[in-house]
Design a protein around this motif. Sequence first.
Motif, short mmCIF file in Angstrom:
data_model
loop_
_atom_site.label_atom_id
_atom_site.label_comp_id
_atom_site.label_asym_id
_atom_site.label_seq_id
_atom_site.Cartn_x
_atom_site.Cartn_y
_atom_site.Cartn_z
N THR A 62 0.81 -1.22 0.00
CA THR A 62 0.00 0.00 0.00
C THR A 62 0.85 1.27 0.00
O THR A 62 0.66 2.16 -0.84
N THR A 63 1.78 1.37 0.95
CA THR A 63 2.60 2.58 1.06
C THR A 63 3.49 2.75 -0.16
O THR A 63 3.61 3.85 -0.72
N SER A 64 4.12 1.67 -0.58
CA SER A 64 5.01 1.71 -1.74
C SER A 64 4.26 2.15 -3.00
O SER A 64 4.77 2.95 -3.79
N ARG B 133 6.65 5.09 13.17
CA ARG B 133 7.40 5.56 12.01
C ARG B 133 7.01 4.73 10.80
O ARG B 133 6.97 3.51 10.83
N SER B 134 6.74 5.41 9.70
CA SER B 134 6.18 4.76 8.52
C SER B 134 7.22 4.61 7.41
O SER B 134 8.19 5.37 7.32
N THR B 135 6.96 3.65 6.52
CA THR B 135 7.75 3.50 5.30
C THR B 135 7.72 4.79 4.49
O THR B 135 8.68 5.12 3.79
N LEU B 136 6.64 5.54 4.60
CA LEU B 136 6.51 6.80 3.86
C LEU B 136 7.63 7.77 4.25
O LEU B 136 8.29 8.34 3.39
N GLU B 137 7.85 7.94 5.52
CA GLU B 137 8.89 8.86 5.98
C GLU B 137 10.29 8.33 5.66
O GLU B 137 11.17 9.08 5.25
N LYS B 138 10.48 7.04 5.80
CA LYS B 138 11.79 6.44 5.54
C LYS B 138 12.17 6.60 4.07
O LYS B 138 13.34 6.83 3.75
N ASP C 146 15.18 -0.83 -4.59
CA ASP C 146 16.47 -0.28 -4.18
C ASP C 146 16.35 1.22 -3.90
O ASP C 146 16.95 1.74 -2.95
N ALA C 147 15.58 1.92 -4.74
CA ALA C 147 15.41 3.36 -4.56
C ALA C 147 14.74 3.68 -3.23
O ALA C 147 15.07 4.66 -2.57
N GLN C 148 13.78 2.84 -2.84
CA GLN C 148 13.14 3.03 -1.54
C GLN C 148 14.14 2.79 -0.41
O GLN C 148 14.24 3.58 0.53
N ASN C 149 14.86 1.69 -0.51
CA ASN C 149 15.83 1.35 0.53
C ASN C 149 16.93 2.40 0.66
O ASN C 149 17.40 2.70 1.77
N GLU C 150 17.34 2.94 -0.48
CA GLU C 150 18.44 3.91 -0.49
C GLU C 150 17.95 5.35 -0.42
O GLU C 150 18.74 6.29 -0.45
N GLN C 151 16.62 5.51 -0.37
CA GLN C 151 15.97 6.81 -0.14
C GLN C 151 16.25 7.83 -1.25
O GLN C 151 16.51 9.00 -0.98
N HIS C 152 16.23 7.34 -2.49
CA HIS C 152 16.34 8.31 -3.61
C HIS C 152 15.22 8.05 -4.63
O HIS C 152 15.45 7.88 -5.82
N ILE C 153 13.99 8.06 -4.11
CA ILE C 153 12.79 7.81 -4.92
C ILE C 153 12.69 8.79 -6.08
O ILE C 153 12.45 8.41 -7.23
N ILE C 154 12.86 10.07 -5.79
CA ILE C 154 12.64 11.09 -6.82
C ILE C 154 13.67 10.99 -7.93
O ILE C 154 13.33 11.05 -9.12
N GLN C 155 14.94 10.79 -7.55
CA GLN C 155 15.97 10.64 -8.57
C GLN C 155 15.69 9.43 -9.46
O GLN C 155 15.86 9.49 -10.68
N PHE C 156 15.26 8.34 -8.84
CA PHE C 156 14.94 7.13 -9.61
C PHE C 156 13.80 7.40 -10.59
O PHE C 156 13.91 7.06 -11.78
#
Length: 279
Positions: A15-17, A43-48, A222-232
């Motif tokens: 859902t969050t993803s 703490r949510s996946t959204l913030e992470k 990987d982008a979620q884990n490494e926290q670069h969603i927007i760049q991806f």
Amino acid sequence: MLVAFWGPVHGQVNTTSNMIAIATMLALDHHIRILLTHTHLERSTLEKAYSKLRQVERDSESAGGMDGIYRLAECNMLTPERVRDNAESLVKNRLDMLAGMTSGDSHKFKSILPEFIKQAQKPQAYELMFVDVSSGTRNELSNLVMEQADLIVVNINQNKSVLDPFFNRGEDWPEVLNKKPVIFCIGSYLRASSMSRNRIAKEHKISMKHIGYVPHHFKYLDAQNEQHIIQFLMKVRSVKKKFLSFNEDVFFTEAVREMGKRILTSLEILPPSEEEMYG
């Protein structure tokens, strides 16, 4: 407009993803002000997922986010402008995030929710608000948000042991889904699975225009884990489709954009795209 992202089971339907991918792509593609938040009391996946973009790590004494909203609402000082002041900018003037409440107090959250939703939806605040709510039918905060939603995105998967009980409309089916506009999103979609979107739609009598998916894509994980969603997402949205050639980035981008279009169409929102704004 309020869009609630909900799923019948916890931890299986992404859902969050799904919400992160769809909302961020909409913000990159269109001039539209979107707010992301959630009703989880931890703490949510959204913030992470956006951690590297967050300007400061806020402690409980100086927190903005939903804690700031609570303090303002308690004093009858909550306004659309103050909702925006307590949010964190992810894509300038397009995508903001409001961090969840740190106290973990559901009664506090419940007390401010109606006023928060009212102020956040005013023209001075946001055109679209996406709220990630807890799964299942027994969460009071989830039910409150879905009752006020203009659209509910029901997140499902390709697992028959989840799909069949849910679509049998037993205890896993919230009553609110019978009275609200609904679209379905298949999370971590595998195109090679025999439980395809077409099959799910046919077996459970869903109109094809009301069901889409966010594909399984290891680069997105990987982008979620490494926290670069927007760049991806900025990178994959620029990949061009080639004739007779399958490209996983293109498949992902097209599917996520289609889900965004379904949401905008359901809400009758027609924002100008980047191409329309700048040629």
